[in-house]
Design a protein around this motif. Structure first.
Motif, PDB file in Angstrom:
ATOM      1  N   ASP A  22     -78.230  16.163  -4.176  1.00 33.95           N
ATOM      2  CA  ASP A  22     -77.952  17.943  -4.913  1.00 33.95           C
ATOM      3  C   ASP A  22     -76.778  18.067  -4.223  1.00 33.95           C
ATOM      4  O   ASP A  22     -76.621  19.838  -4.424  1.00 33.95           O
ATOM      5  N   GLY A  23     -77.172  18.615  -2.452  1.00 34.27           N
ATOM      6  CA  GLY A  23     -75.229  19.380  -1.985  1.00 34.27           C
ATOM      7  C   GLY A  23     -74.668  19.809  -1.914  1.00 34.27           C
ATOM      8  O   GLY A  23     -74.042  20.756  -2.105  1.00 34.27           O
ATOM      9  N   LEU A  24     -74.029  18.328  -2.302  1.00 33.01           N
ATOM     10  CA  LEU A  24     -72.559  17.922  -2.788  1.00 33.01           C
ATOM     11  C   LEU A  24     -72.261  18.951  -4.582  1.00 33.01           C
ATOM     12  O   LEU A  24     -71.514  20.160  -4.137  1.00 33.01           O
ATOM     13  N   LYS A  25     -73.491  19.501  -4.949  1.00 31.43           N
ATOM     14  CA  LYS A  25     -73.739  19.719  -6.440  1.00 31.43           C
ATOM     15  C   LYS A  25     -73.331  21.727  -6.016  1.00 31.43           C
ATOM     16  O   LYS A  25     -73.322  22.536  -7.002  1.00 31.43           O
ATOM     17  N   PHE A 122     -65.196  19.642  -2.570  1.00 31.17           N
ATOM     18  CA  PHE A 122     -65.919  19.423  -3.972  1.00 31.17           C
ATOM     19  C   PHE A 122     -65.667  18.808  -5.067  1.00 31.17           C
ATOM     20  O   PHE A 122     -64.886  19.650  -6.029  1.00 31.17           O
ATOM     21  N   GLU A 123     -65.063  17.663  -5.563  1.00 32.13           N
ATOM     22  CA  GLU A 123     -65.163  17.219  -6.912  1.00 32.13           C
ATOM     23  C   GLU A 123     -66.250  16.980  -8.013  1.00 32.13           C
ATOM     24  O   GLU A 123     -66.747  16.095  -7.556  1.00 32.13           O
ATOM     25  N   ALA A 124     -65.766  17.968  -8.626  1.00 30.04           N
ATOM     26  CA  ALA A 124     -66.582  17.213  -9.937  1.00 30.04           C
ATOM     27  C   ALA A 124     -66.411  16.099 -11.068  1.00 30.04           C
ATOM     28  O   ALA A 124     -65.340  16.474 -11.595  1.00 30.04           O
ATOM     29  N   ARG A 127     -71.023  16.080 -15.090  1.00 33.86           N
ATOM     30  CA  ARG A 127     -71.424  17.827 -15.189  1.00 33.86           C
ATOM     31  C   ARG A 127     -72.622  17.750 -14.362  1.00 33.86           C
ATOM     32  O   ARG A 127     -73.043  17.984 -13.451  1.00 33.86           O
ATOM     33  N   ASP A 128     -73.348  16.350 -13.447  1.00 30.49           N
ATOM     34  CA  ASP A 128     -74.241  16.077 -12.348  1.00 30.49           C
ATOM     35  C   ASP A 128     -74.336  15.237 -11.813  1.00 30.49           C
ATOM     36  O   ASP A 128     -74.673  15.280 -10.471  1.00 30.49           O
ATOM     37  N   LEU A 129     -72.701  15.309 -11.601  1.00 30.53           N
ATOM     38  CA  LEU A 129     -72.265  14.653 -10.645  1.00 30.53           C
ATOM     39  C   LEU A 129     -71.080  15.219  -9.010  1.00 30.53           C
ATOM     40  O   LEU A 129     -69.948  15.543 -10.126  1.00 30.53           O
ATOM     41  N   VAL A 130     -71.408  15.851  -8.021  1.00 29.30           N
ATOM     42  CA  VAL A 130     -70.433  16.245  -7.332  1.00 29.30           C
ATOM     43  C   VAL A 130     -69.745  15.471  -6.204  1.00 29.30           C
ATOM     44  O   VAL A 130     -70.439  14.564  -5.760  1.00 29.30           O
TER      45      VAL A 130
END
Length: 137
Positions: A22-25, A122-124, A127-130
Protein backbone atom coordinates in the motif's frame (compact mmCIF):
# COMPACT_ATOMS: atom_id res chain seq x y z
CA UNK A 1 -6.57 2.01 -26.65
CA UNK A 2 -6.67 -1.12 -24.52
CA UNK A 3 -4.25 -1.53 -21.60
CA UNK A 4 -1.53 -4.09 -22.13
CA UNK A 5 -1.87 -7.23 -20.03
CA UNK A 6 0.71 -7.56 -17.26
CA UNK A 7 2.44 -10.91 -17.80
CA UNK A 8 4.87 -11.11 -14.86
CA UNK A 9 4.14 -12.85 -11.55
CA UNK A 10 2.50 -10.57 -9.01
CA UNK A 11 2.67 -10.56 -5.21
CA UNK A 12 -0.18 -11.82 -3.09
CA UNK A 13 -0.16 -9.40 -0.11
CA UNK A 14 -0.80 -10.81 3.34
CA UNK A 15 -1.77 -9.03 6.55
CA UNK A 16 1.97 -8.71 7.29
CA UNK A 17 2.98 -7.34 3.86
CA UNK A 18 -0.08 -5.29 2.79
CA UNK A 19 1.20 -2.01 4.36
CA UNK A 20 4.43 -2.36 2.34
CA UNK A 21 2.49 -2.74 -0.93
CA UNK A 22 0.00 0.00 0.00
CA UNK A 23 2.89 2.36 0.75
CA UNK A 24 4.36 1.78 -2.70
CA UNK A 25 1.01 2.81 -4.24
CA UNK A 26 1.38 6.11 -2.34
CA UNK A 27 4.98 6.60 -3.53
CA UNK A 28 6.46 5.62 -0.16
CA UNK A 29 8.91 2.88 0.73
CA UNK A 30 7.69 1.63 4.12
CA UNK A 31 9.75 -0.64 6.35
CA UNK A 32 8.83 -2.44 9.52
CA UNK A 33 10.46 -1.21 12.72
CA UNK A 34 10.29 -3.26 15.92
CA UNK A 35 8.38 -1.37 18.60
CA UNK A 36 10.42 -3.05 21.34
CA UNK A 37 14.07 -3.04 20.20
CA UNK A 38 13.80 -0.36 17.50
CA UNK A 39 15.52 -2.36 14.75
CA UNK A 40 14.32 -1.90 11.18
CA UNK A 41 13.66 -5.03 9.18
CA UNK A 42 12.97 -5.97 5.61
CA UNK A 43 11.27 -8.14 4.27
CA UNK A 44 8.01 -7.62 6.24
CA UNK A 45 7.25 -10.40 8.72
CA UNK A 46 5.33 -10.85 11.96
CA UNK A 47 8.23 -11.48 14.35
CA UNK A 48 11.34 -9.39 14.98
CA UNK A 49 14.41 -11.53 14.16
CA UNK A 50 16.44 -9.70 16.84
CA UNK A 51 14.24 -9.72 19.99
CA UNK A 52 11.32 -11.92 18.85
CA UNK A 53 8.74 -9.23 19.57
CA UNK A 54 5.54 -9.29 17.58
CA UNK A 55 5.05 -5.54 17.98
CA UNK A 56 6.05 -3.25 15.14
CA UNK A 57 5.30 0.02 13.40
CA UNK A 58 5.85 1.14 9.81
CA UNK A 59 8.41 3.84 9.04
CA UNK A 60 9.04 5.63 5.78
CA UNK A 61 12.49 4.89 4.40
CA UNK A 62 14.67 7.60 2.90
CA UNK A 63 14.83 5.46 -0.23
CA UNK A 64 18.57 5.93 -0.63
CA UNK A 65 21.26 3.31 -0.53
CA UNK A 66 24.28 1.79 -2.19
CA UNK A 67 24.72 -1.24 -4.41
CA UNK A 68 25.89 -4.26 -2.41
CA UNK A 69 25.79 -6.68 -5.35
CA UNK A 70 24.01 -7.29 -8.63
CA UNK A 71 23.25 -9.82 -11.29
CA UNK A 72 22.52 -9.29 -14.95
CA UNK A 73 19.87 -11.68 -16.17
CA UNK A 74 20.19 -12.78 -19.79
CA UNK A 75 17.64 -15.57 -19.48
CA UNK A 76 14.04 -15.05 -18.39
CA UNK A 77 13.03 -17.29 -15.49
CA UNK A 78 9.44 -16.42 -16.42
CA UNK A 79 8.10 -15.54 -19.91
CA UNK A 80 6.84 -12.16 -18.67
CA UNK A 81 10.43 -10.95 -18.24
CA UNK A 82 11.57 -11.89 -21.75
CA UNK A 83 10.90 -8.46 -23.35
CA UNK A 84 13.18 -6.78 -20.75
CA UNK A 85 16.25 -8.96 -21.28
CA UNK A 86 18.90 -8.33 -20.25
CA UNK A 87 17.86 -6.73 -16.96
CA UNK A 88 19.79 -5.88 -13.82
CA UNK A 89 18.72 -6.99 -10.34
CA UNK A 90 20.52 -5.15 -7.55
CA UNK A 91 20.87 -5.87 -3.85
CA UNK A 92 20.95 -2.50 -2.11
CA UNK A 93 22.13 -1.56 1.37
CA UNK A 94 19.47 0.96 2.37
CA UNK A 95 20.31 3.92 4.62
CA UNK A 96 18.15 2.30 7.33
CA UNK A 97 20.53 -0.65 7.60
CA UNK A 98 18.58 -3.33 5.73
CA UNK A 99 19.07 -4.88 2.31
CA UNK A 100 16.51 -4.91 -0.45
CA UNK A 101 16.45 -6.35 -3.96
CA UNK A 102 14.83 -4.75 -6.98
CA UNK A 103 15.50 -4.06 -10.64
CA UNK A 104 17.90 -1.28 -11.58
CA UNK A 105 16.30 0.90 -14.23
CA UNK A 106 17.71 3.47 -16.63
CA UNK A 107 21.39 2.63 -16.33
CA UNK A 108 23.93 0.85 -18.43
CA UNK A 109 25.34 -2.30 -16.86
CA UNK A 110 28.84 -0.92 -17.39
CA UNK A 111 28.15 1.79 -14.79
CA UNK A 112 27.63 -0.78 -12.04
CA UNK A 113 30.10 -0.88 -9.18
CA UNK A 114 30.04 -1.76 -5.51
CA UNK A 115 28.91 1.19 -3.44
CA UNK A 116 27.15 2.91 -6.36
CA UNK A 117 24.59 5.36 -4.86
CA UNK A 118 21.00 4.57 -5.82
CA UNK A 119 17.55 5.93 -5.10
CA UNK A 120 14.25 4.07 -4.99
CA UNK A 121 11.69 4.87 -7.67
CA UNK A 122 8.17 3.58 -8.14
CA UNK A 123 6.97 1.76 -11.25
CA UNK A 124 3.27 1.22 -11.88
CA UNK A 125 2.95 -2.38 -13.04
CA UNK A 126 -0.85 -2.43 -13.08
CA UNK A 127 -3.58 -0.12 -11.87
CA UNK A 128 -3.36 -1.77 -8.42
CA UNK A 129 0.31 -2.74 -8.25
CA UNK A 130 3.32 -0.46 -7.87
CA UNK A 131 6.78 -1.99 -7.67
CA UNK A 132 9.95 -0.55 -6.18
CA UNK A 133 12.86 -0.15 -8.59
CA UNK A 134 16.21 1.56 -8.16
CA UNK A 135 17.83 4.25 -10.26
CA UNK A 136 21.35 5.66 -10.04
CA UNK A 137 21.33 8.66 -7.67
Amino acid sequence: MQAQEYLKPTPDPTADTAPFWDGLKQGKLLLQCCSDCGKVRHYPRPVCPYCYSMEHRWVEAKGTGTVHSWTISHHAFHPGFKPELPYVLVTVDLAEGVRMQAQLKGSEAGALKLGLPVQVAFEAATRDLVLPVFVVA
